[in-house]
Design a protein around this motif. Structure first.
Motif, mmCIF file in Angstrom:
data_model
loop_
_atom_site.group_PDB
_atom_site.id
_atom_site.type_symbol
_atom_site.label_atom_id
_atom_site.label_comp_id
_atom_site.label_asym_id
_atom_site.label_seq_id
_atom_site.Cartn_x
_atom_site.Cartn_y
_atom_site.Cartn_z
ATOM 1 N N PHE A 137 -29.801 12.087 -39.612
ATOM 2 C CA PHE A 137 -29.284 11.006 -38.762
ATOM 3 C C PHE A 137 -30.215 9.797 -38.803
ATOM 4 O O PHE A 137 -29.771 8.661 -38.916
ATOM 5 C CB PHE A 137 -29.146 11.477 -37.315
ATOM 6 C CG PHE A 137 -27.958 12.376 -37.090
ATOM 7 C CD1 PHE A 137 -26.826 12.267 -37.883
ATOM 8 C CD2 PHE A 137 -27.972 13.320 -36.090
ATOM 9 C CE1 PHE A 137 -25.733 13.091 -37.675
ATOM 10 C CE2 PHE A 137 -26.880 14.142 -35.876
ATOM 11 C CZ PHE A 137 -25.759 14.034 -36.664
ATOM 12 N N SER A 138 -31.524 10.091 -38.717
ATOM 13 C CA SER A 138 -32.480 8.986 -38.690
ATOM 14 C C SER A 138 -32.377 8.154 -39.956
ATOM 15 O O SER A 138 -32.345 6.926 -39.916
ATOM 16 C CB SER A 138 -33.911 9.512 -38.537
ATOM 17 O OG SER A 138 -34.030 10.188 -37.323
ATOM 18 N N VAL A 139 -32.316 8.850 -41.091
ATOM 19 C CA VAL A 139 -32.233 8.141 -42.366
ATOM 20 C C VAL A 139 -30.922 7.372 -42.444
ATOM 21 O O VAL A 139 -30.872 6.204 -42.828
ATOM 22 C CB VAL A 139 -32.359 9.130 -43.538
ATOM 23 C CG1 VAL A 139 -32.103 8.418 -44.856
ATOM 24 C CG2 VAL A 139 -33.728 9.779 -43.529
ATOM 25 N N MET A 140 -29.835 8.042 -42.001
ATOM 26 C CA MET A 140 -28.523 7.436 -42.072
ATOM 27 C C MET A 140 -28.450 6.179 -41.189
ATOM 28 O O MET A 140 -27.954 5.141 -41.611
ATOM 29 C CB MET A 140 -27.491 8.450 -41.589
ATOM 30 C CG MET A 140 -26.142 8.268 -42.174
ATOM 31 S SD MET A 140 -25.150 9.741 -41.866
ATOM 32 C CE MET A 140 -24.637 9.476 -40.199
ATOM 33 N N LEU A 141 -28.968 6.302 -39.973
ATOM 34 C CA LEU A 141 -28.938 5.166 -39.051
ATOM 35 C C LEU A 141 -29.653 3.983 -39.668
ATOM 36 O O LEU A 141 -29.217 2.845 -39.582
ATOM 37 C CB LEU A 141 -29.614 5.522 -37.730
ATOM 38 C CG LEU A 141 -28.876 6.497 -36.836
ATOM 39 C CD1 LEU A 141 -29.634 6.703 -35.533
ATOM 40 C CD2 LEU A 141 -27.493 5.983 -36.535
ATOM 41 N N LYS A 142 -30.773 4.304 -40.317
ATOM 42 C CA LYS A 142 -31.571 3.242 -40.903
ATOM 43 C C LYS A 142 -30.824 2.579 -42.056
ATOM 44 O O LYS A 142 -30.835 1.359 -42.200
ATOM 45 C CB LYS A 142 -32.882 3.843 -41.417
ATOM 46 C CG LYS A 142 -34.051 2.903 -41.227
ATOM 47 C CD LYS A 142 -35.326 3.607 -41.584
ATOM 48 C CE LYS A 142 -36.355 2.591 -42.016
ATOM 49 N NZ LYS A 142 -37.560 3.223 -42.516
ATOM 50 N N GLN A 143 -30.152 3.432 -42.847
ATOM 51 C CA GLN A 143 -29.441 2.888 -44.014
ATOM 52 C C GLN A 143 -28.229 2.083 -43.599
ATOM 53 O O GLN A 143 -27.930 1.043 -44.166
ATOM 54 C CB GLN A 143 -28.993 4.039 -44.899
ATOM 55 C CG GLN A 143 -30.109 4.560 -45.765
ATOM 56 C CD GLN A 143 -29.562 5.200 -47.018
ATOM 57 O OE1 GLN A 143 -28.394 5.559 -47.061
ATOM 58 N NE2 GLN A 143 -30.398 5.343 -48.011
ATOM 59 N N LEU A 144 -27.502 2.586 -42.589
ATOM 60 C CA LEU A 144 -26.253 1.925 -42.205
ATOM 61 C C LEU A 144 -26.527 0.661 -41.403
ATOM 62 O O LEU A 144 -25.749 -0.282 -41.433
ATOM 63 C CB LEU A 144 -25.379 2.873 -41.383
ATOM 64 C CG LEU A 144 -24.827 4.059 -42.162
ATOM 65 C CD1 LEU A 144 -23.895 4.865 -41.294
ATOM 66 C CD2 LEU A 144 -24.094 3.608 -43.421
ATOM 67 N N ALA A 145 -27.643 0.654 -40.679
ATOM 68 C CA ALA A 145 -27.922 -0.506 -39.840
ATOM 69 C C ALA A 145 -28.223 -1.714 -40.708
ATOM 70 O O ALA A 145 -28.764 -1.598 -41.802
ATOM 71 C CB ALA A 145 -29.104 -0.213 -38.930
ATOM 72 N N SER A 146 -27.837 -2.863 -40.208
ATOM 73 C CA SER A 146 -28.178 -4.089 -40.888
ATOM 74 C C SER A 146 -29.630 -4.401 -40.538
ATOM 75 O O SER A 146 -30.008 -4.306 -39.383
ATOM 76 C CB SER A 146 -27.253 -5.194 -40.388
ATOM 77 O OG SER A 146 -27.412 -6.347 -41.142
ATOM 78 N N PRO A 147 -30.452 -4.749 -41.548
ATOM 79 C CA PRO A 147 -31.862 -4.991 -41.230
ATOM 80 C C PRO A 147 -32.012 -6.176 -40.285
ATOM 81 O O PRO A 147 -31.161 -7.065 -40.273
ATOM 82 C CB PRO A 147 -32.489 -5.290 -42.590
ATOM 83 C CG PRO A 147 -31.355 -5.707 -43.455
ATOM 84 C CD PRO A 147 -30.155 -4.990 -42.952
ATOM 85 N N GLU A 148 -33.100 -6.170 -39.510
ATOM 86 C CA GLU A 148 -33.295 -7.251 -38.543
ATOM 87 C C GLU A 148 -33.236 -8.609 -39.241
ATOM 88 O O GLU A 148 -32.544 -9.512 -38.814
ATOM 89 C CB GLU A 148 -34.642 -7.064 -37.845
ATOM 90 C CG GLU A 148 -34.546 -7.248 -36.349
ATOM 91 C CD GLU A 148 -35.794 -6.746 -35.672
ATOM 92 O OE1 GLU A 148 -36.631 -7.580 -35.331
ATOM 93 O OE2 GLU A 148 -35.939 -5.518 -35.504
ATOM 94 N N ASP A 149 -33.991 -8.707 -40.324
ATOM 95 C CA ASP A 149 -33.937 -9.914 -41.146
ATOM 96 C C ASP A 149 -33.039 -9.631 -42.335
ATOM 97 O O ASP A 149 -33.445 -8.970 -43.277
ATOM 98 C CB ASP A 149 -35.351 -10.274 -41.635
ATOM 99 C CG ASP A 149 -35.899 -11.457 -40.877
ATOM 100 O OD1 ASP A 149 -35.100 -12.331 -40.521
ATOM 101 O OD2 ASP A 149 -37.126 -11.485 -40.652
ATOM 102 N N LEU A 150 -31.824 -10.119 -42.288
ATOM 103 C CA LEU A 150 -30.888 -9.841 -43.380
ATOM 104 C C LEU A 150 -31.066 -10.877 -44.479
ATOM 105 O O LEU A 150 -30.854 -12.067 -44.270
ATOM 106 C CB LEU A 150 -29.454 -9.870 -42.828
ATOM 107 C CG LEU A 150 -28.328 -9.722 -43.857
ATOM 108 C CD1 LEU A 150 -28.466 -8.422 -44.633
ATOM 109 C CD2 LEU A 150 -26.979 -9.781 -43.170
#
Lengths: 507, 378
Positions: free
Chosen positions: B41-54
Motif C-alpha cells: 500500500f505504501s509503495v502504491m500510494l506513493k506511486q499513484l499520488a501526484s508528487p508535491e512538485d509536479l
C-alpha cells in the motif's frame, strides 16, 4: 428620509470601516458552568464536503446574571487520523464581524496539514454567525451606486443609520468586546475536553488570539498569527498600509515594460482621476452587474478609492487595477463597476459586532497625535470621521488601558506578514512580538493580506503545529513571487499584436 | 464426557504444537500478510499520488507566461531530468493573440491516460487548467462590469456522508479479507496433519482403539485446530493494528484505524468461523485418500470462503450473498470500522449457520471415522 439614500450612506461607511475583512473570525464567552459535554450533531459547511460536528454551549452575557445567556455555536472539523485527541487547532476569523464557522472551508484548506492529526475547532465569536449575530440591514447595490457622497449630508445619514441599527439590535455592545469574547472560547475548549489548543488567527483574529493567550496561557500550546494586529495598534492606522500597498502596485507597473507602455503615468493618472472626482462627481448610467438593467452611477472619490483599495487584497483583482484606472479616465467605468460589485460582500460581516470592537478598542484610544498621523492618508481620515459619528451613538464602554499592552508570553508564536498587505503590514507584527520571547516572524514579500491562503505557508504552519513550535522552519518557499501579471486589455495579460486586424476591437 | 473431551483436546493441542513447522506456517501468514500489504500500500500510494512538485514538459511557454506562472503557483512546473512526468503541455503558437482577442486560446495536454501512475498527475493538471480558465473568465467579466458569479447558475454543495474512517472502504475490505482468511489459512497445515497426516502415520487407528466415540475425537481435533486459528487471528489483529498505523493514509484524506473494540469484536465473531473452518478442513482431509490429496482438496475447498470474502471486499455482494456465512461476518466487520450500524440480523443468522455447519461437518467426520475404508485410507 428616503431609504435608498441612507442605505447608500451606510454602504460607503462600511466600505471605509472594514479594515481587516479578509480574515476569519471566532466567538464565545463566559465562565464555564456546565460540565456536561455539549451534544454534537453532524453538520456541513458551505464549500466543504466533509461531515462536520456542530454544537453550542450557553454562556452568561456578562457577570450580571440579569443580562441572561447567549448560545455560543461551534463547529468541529474532525481530524483525519485523530492521533492527538487532546489537542485542537482553534481558528479565529477576522473582520471583526466574520463568522468562523461560515468560513470552515477556508480554515480547512489553510489548516489541512494540521488536520491530519488534530481536530479543527471553529467558534462563532459572540455577535457573529450563529452566536447572536449583531447584524443590521444591508445596503442594496442600486442605492449604493447612485448615492453622491459629496453633496448629500453624509453626517446626518450616518447618524440616522447608526441610530436605526442600534434600535434594531437593542443590545449593550459592551458585552461584545474582544476581552469578553475570549472567555467564550475557553469555555468551549473546556466543554469539549481539549487539554491544549493551537491558535490560528487571521487579521482581526490575531487580536482575539492574543487576548485569548493573555487570559488563558495554560490552554495554548502554540499560536500562529497571520496578518498581525498588535494590541498597541488602532485599526485606524491602516491608511498607511493601504497607500504603501497601492504604491507598490504602481511601482511594479512602472517597472514592467509592457505595463508602463500600456498604462504610462498610472499613478499620476489615478490621482488625477481622484482630483477630478473630488471636484465634480461623475454621473452616468451603467448596467447592473447581475440584472443588466440600466442603473445610475454616481462616481465619487470615495467610491473609486474604496474600490481600488478592496482590489488590493487579492492578486487576482490587483491585476485589474491598471486597466480599471485607465478605462475610467477614458470614460469607460465598466471595470470600476465590476470591482465595485465584487466588494459587496458585507452581508457576511456582523456590523454591530464590528462596531462593538472598534468603538470600544480602536476609537477610544485615538489621541490628537494619532488622529493627525492616521489621518494623513485619505482612507484613514474617512475612517476616523466615520467612527467619530458612529461610536458616540453606540456608546460602548472603552476597554481598560491594560488591553493596549503588548502580550508578554513565552508560548511558541509564529507571525506571518505579507509584504504587499494593504491592511496589516510587517511592521505591525514586529510591534506585536516585542514581549514575546519565543516568537518567529516570517514575511512573504509578494503576499497580500492572509499569507497562509496565498502561499506555501500552510505546510510551514503544519510543521510548526506538529512540532509544538520547536522545529526549525524552512521558509524559503515564501520567497516565491506569487503576484499575477496585469491585464493589458479587457481580455487578459497578453499584449495585442500591432498588425492584428482585430486588435482595434477595443475602443 | 466433558473431562474426556478436555483430555483429548489437550492431547491434540500438545500434538499440534510439537509440529512446529505446521504451526509456524500458519503464524507466518498471520504476521506476514499485514506487513506485506502495508508495504504494498505504501509503495502504491506513493506511486499513484501526484508528487508535491509536479514536473512536466511545457512547450512554447513564452507564449503564455501568465499561465505558466499560474501553474507554478499550483506546483506544476516545467522540468528537465529524470523526475519529469511523461506529460506534455503544448501552448499553441497563437496563444497570446487569441488571448488578447478574447478567443479561446488552445493548449494541448499530451499524455497516456491508461498509465495509472500518471492518472492523478494528469487530472491535477486538468483541474489547474480549469481553474485558470475560470479565473481569467471571471476577470474578463469583472472588467466589463459584470458579476462573475453569473456564470455559476447552480451552486452545488456536496454533503458527503463519509467519515475519515469510512473513506478507506477498499482498503478496509482488503484488511478484513486478510483477517477472515487467517481463520482458514493459519490452521490449514495443522488440520491436514492432524487428520490425513495421522492416518498416514497410523496413529489415528491407535486413537480409535480407545473407548471413546469418534465424535469426541473429531471435536477435540477441531477444537485444537480452532485454537490455533484463533491464535493466528489474535496475531494478525495485533500486527495489523500497528502495520496499518504506519501507512500514511491521512495524506489521502482518510484513516484506517483498528481499535481495541474492533479487535475484540473480530475475536468474538471469529470464533464460530474458526470452529467451522477447522471442522470443514478435517472433514475434507478425511475424505481424501492421502496426505497429498488432502492438501489439494483443502486448497480447492478454501476457494469457497475466499470467494465469499472477496465479493464483500470488492462490494459486489448481492443482497442474498450478504446473508451467507463469512460474507456477513466480514461485512459486519467493515461496518464496525466505518462506525456504521452493524447488520445484526445478517450477523446473527450467518453465525447460527456457521455453527450449524460446524455441527454438520463434525458429525460427517465422525461418521466417516467409523468406516474402515476411511480410517485406513483405502
Amino acid at each position: 428620509m428616503m431609504s435608498r439614500s441612507n442605505m447608500t450612506k451606510t454602504g460607503l461607511f462600511k466600505l471605509a470601516a472594514l479594515p481587516l475583512m479578509m480574515g476569519l473570525s471566532s466567538s464565545a464567552i463566559a465562565e464555564q458552568d456546565n460540565k456536561v459535554k455539549p451534544e454534537l450533531t453532524p453538520c456541513y459547511a458551505k464549500g466543504l464536503d466533509d461531515r462536520l460536528l456542530c454544537g453550542s454551549i450557553k454562556q452568561p452575557v456578562s457577570d450580571n446574571p440579569a443580562d441572561g445567556e447567549i448560545d455560543i455555536h461551534f463547529t468541529i472539523i474532525p481530524a483525519i487520523k485523530p492521533s492527538k485527541p487532546d489537542e485542537a487547532v482553534l481558528g479565529f476569523a477576522g473582520g471583526p464581524g466574520q463568522s468562523a464557522t461560515e468560513l470552515a472551508a477556508i480554515f480547512d484548506r489553510n489548516l489541512r496539514f494540521a488536520r491530519e492529526s488534530r481536530d479543527i475547532l471553529l467558534v462563532d465569536q459572540r455577535g457573529t454567525g450563529k452566536s447572536n449575530k449583531l447584524q443590521c440591514e444591508g445596503v442594496d447595490l442600486i442605492s449604493q451606486f447612485e448615492l453622491n457622497d459629496l453633496t448629500e449630508d453624509m453626517d446626518t445619514f450616518a447618524k440616522e443609520e447608526t441610530l436605526k441599527c442600534k434600535d434594531d439590535l437593542n443590545t449593550d455592545l459592551t458585552h461584545y468586546s474582544t476581552v469578553a469574547a475570549a472567555k467564550d472560547f475557553d469555555a468551549v475548549r473546556e466543554a469539549l475536553g481539549y487539554k491544549g489548543l493551537h491558535l490560528y488567527g487571521v487579521s482581526y483574529g490575531t487580536r482575539i488570539a492574543q487576548e485569548y493567550t493573555r487570559q488563558f496561557p495554560g490552554s495554548v500550546i502554540t499560536s500562529t498569527l497571520d496578518g498581525v494586529v498588535p494590541m498597541q495598534q488602532s485599526l485606524t492606522a491602516i491608511g498607511k498600509a493601504i497607500d504603501d500597498s497601492m504604491n507598490a502596485l504602481f511601482d511594479r507597473c512602472e517597472a514592467d515594460a509592457n505595463c508602463s507602455k500600456n498604462y504610462p503615468n498610472l499613478k499620476e493618472n489615478f490621482y488625477k482621476l481622484l482630483e477630478q472626482l473630488d471636484e465634480q462627481a461623475i454621473e452616468t448610467t451603467v448596467r447592473h452587474p447581475r440584472t443588466h438593467k440600466k442603473i445610475n452611477l454616481v462616481l465619487t472619490k470615495m467610491k473609486v478609492f474604496s474600490t481600488v483599495r478592496m482590489a488590493l487584497y487579492s492578486h487576482t483583482t490587483r491585476a485589474l487595477v491598471p486597466v480599471a484606472i485607465s478605462e475610467a479616465l477614458n470614460g469607460d467605468y465598466s471595470p470600476i463597476v465590476g470591482l465595485l460589485s465584487s466588494t459587496d460582500m458585507m452581508d457576511s460581516m456582523a456590523m454591530g459586532m464590528h462596531s462593538a470592537v472598534v468603538c470600544s478598542e480602536d476609537w477610544p484610544s485615538l489621541t490628537d497625535a494619532s488622529r493627525s498621523d492616521h489621518g494623513e492618508s485619505y482612507l484613514g481620515r474617512m475612517m476616523i470621521e466615520g467612527f467619530d459619528i458612529a461610536c458616540p451613538i453606540w456608546d460602548a464602554k472603552p476597554v481598560d488601558k491594560s488591553f493596549y499592552e503588548p502580550v508578554k508570553t513565552d508560548i511558541p508564536t509564529l507571525l506571518l506578514s505579507g509584504g504587499l498587505d494593504p491592511a496589516t503590514p510587517a511592521s505591525w507584527a514586529e510591534m506585536a512580538m516585542v514581549e514575546m520571547s519565543n516568537a518567529k516572524h516570517l514575511i512573504a514579500e509578494s503576499a497580500t493580506h492572509g499569507v497562509v491562503s496565498q502561499t506555501c505557508a500552510a505546510s510551514i504552519v503544519g510543521k510548526f503545529i506538529d512540532s509544538n513550535g520547536t522545529e526549525e522552519l524552512d521558509a524559503t518557499c515564501l520567497e516565491k513571487d506569487n503576484r499575477k501579471q496585469f491585464f493589458m486589455n479587457l481580455n487578459g495579460v497578453a499584449l495585442q499584436a500591432d498588425n492584428d486586424s482585430e486588435s482595434n476591437e477595443k475602443e | 464426557m466433558m473431562k474426556l473431551l478436555s483430555v483429548l483436546f489437550k492431547k491434540e493441542v500438545l500434538d499440534a504444537s510439537r509440529d512446529k513447522r505446521s504451526v509456524m506456517a500458519g503464524l507466518y501468514y498471520a504476521i506476514g500478510t499485514p506487513i506485506l500489504m502495508c508495504l504494498l500500500f505504501s509503495v502504491m500510494l506513493k506511486q499513484l499520488a501526484s508528487p508535491e512538485d509536479l514536473k512536466i514538459t511545457i512547450k512554447n511557454a513564452e507564449q503564455a507566461p501568465n499561465l505558466v506562472q499560474y501553474l507554478e503557483s499550483k506546483e506544476i512546473v516545467h522540468g528537465t531530468g529524470d523526475d519529469v512526468k511523461d506529460i506534455v503541455l503544448e501552448v499553441s503558437d497563437d496563444f497570446a493573440v487569441k488571448m488578447s482577442e478574447g478567443r479561446p486560446a488552445t493548449v494541448t495536454v499530451i499524455a497516456d491516460k491508461s498509465n495509472e501512475k500518471l492518472r492523478n498527475s494528469i487530472s491535477r493538471l486538468e483541474r489547474s487548467l480549469a481553474r485558470y480558465n475560470s479565473e481569467v473568465a471571471s476577470l474578463r467579466l469583472l472588467a466589463r462590469g459584470v458579476d462573475p458569479t453569473l456564470m455559476r447558475a447552480v451552486d452545488v454543495q456536496v454533503h458527503d456522508q463519509a467519515t475519515p474512517d469510512s473513506k478507506g472502504g477498499m482498503f478496509l475490505g482488503i484488511a478484513t479479507l486478510s483477517i477472515v482468511l487467517t481463520l482458514f489459512y493459519a490452521a490449514m497445515n495443522l488440520a491436514i496433519d492432524t487428520s490425513a497426516g495421522e492416518r498416514e502415520r497410523n496413529s489415528i487407528a491407535l486413537l480409535l482403539s480407545h473407548p471413546i466415540s469418534t465424535l469426541q475425537i473429531v471435536l477435540a481435533k477441531s477444537g485444537a485446530i480452532a485454537t490455533f486459528s484463533m491464535l493466528g487471528l489474535a496475531l494478525i489483529l495485533v500486527v495489523s493494528k500497528f502495520a496499518y498505523g504506519m501507512v500514511p493514509w491521512e495524506q489521502l484524506g482518510f484513516s484506517v484505524n483498528l481499535s481495541i473494540e474492533f479487535m475484540l469484536f473480530c475475536f468474538v465473531i471469529g470464533l464460530p468461523i474458526a470452529l467451522m473452518s477447522a471442522s470443514l478442513q478435517v472433514f475434507v482431509s478425511f475424505m481424501a485418500k492421502s496426505f497429498k490429496e488432502a492438501q489439494t482438496y483443502v486448497t480447492m475447498v478454501l476457494f469457497v470462503p475466499m470467494g465469499l470474502s472477496m465479493v464483500t471486499t470488492y462490494d459486489i455482494a448481492t443482497d442474498v450473498v450478504q446473508w451467507l456465512p463469512i460474507a456477513a461476518q466480514q461485512y459486519a466487520m467493515i461496518e464496525f470500522i466505518k462506525g456504521n450500524d452493524i447488520p445484526v440480523a445478517q450477523l446473527a443468522l450467518s453465525t447460527l449457520v456457521t455453527l450449524g455447519l460446524f455441527g454438520v461437518f463434525s458429525y460427517l467426520s465422525s461418521r466417516m471415522l467409523k468406516s474402515e475404508k476411511v480410517v485406513f485410507g483405502l
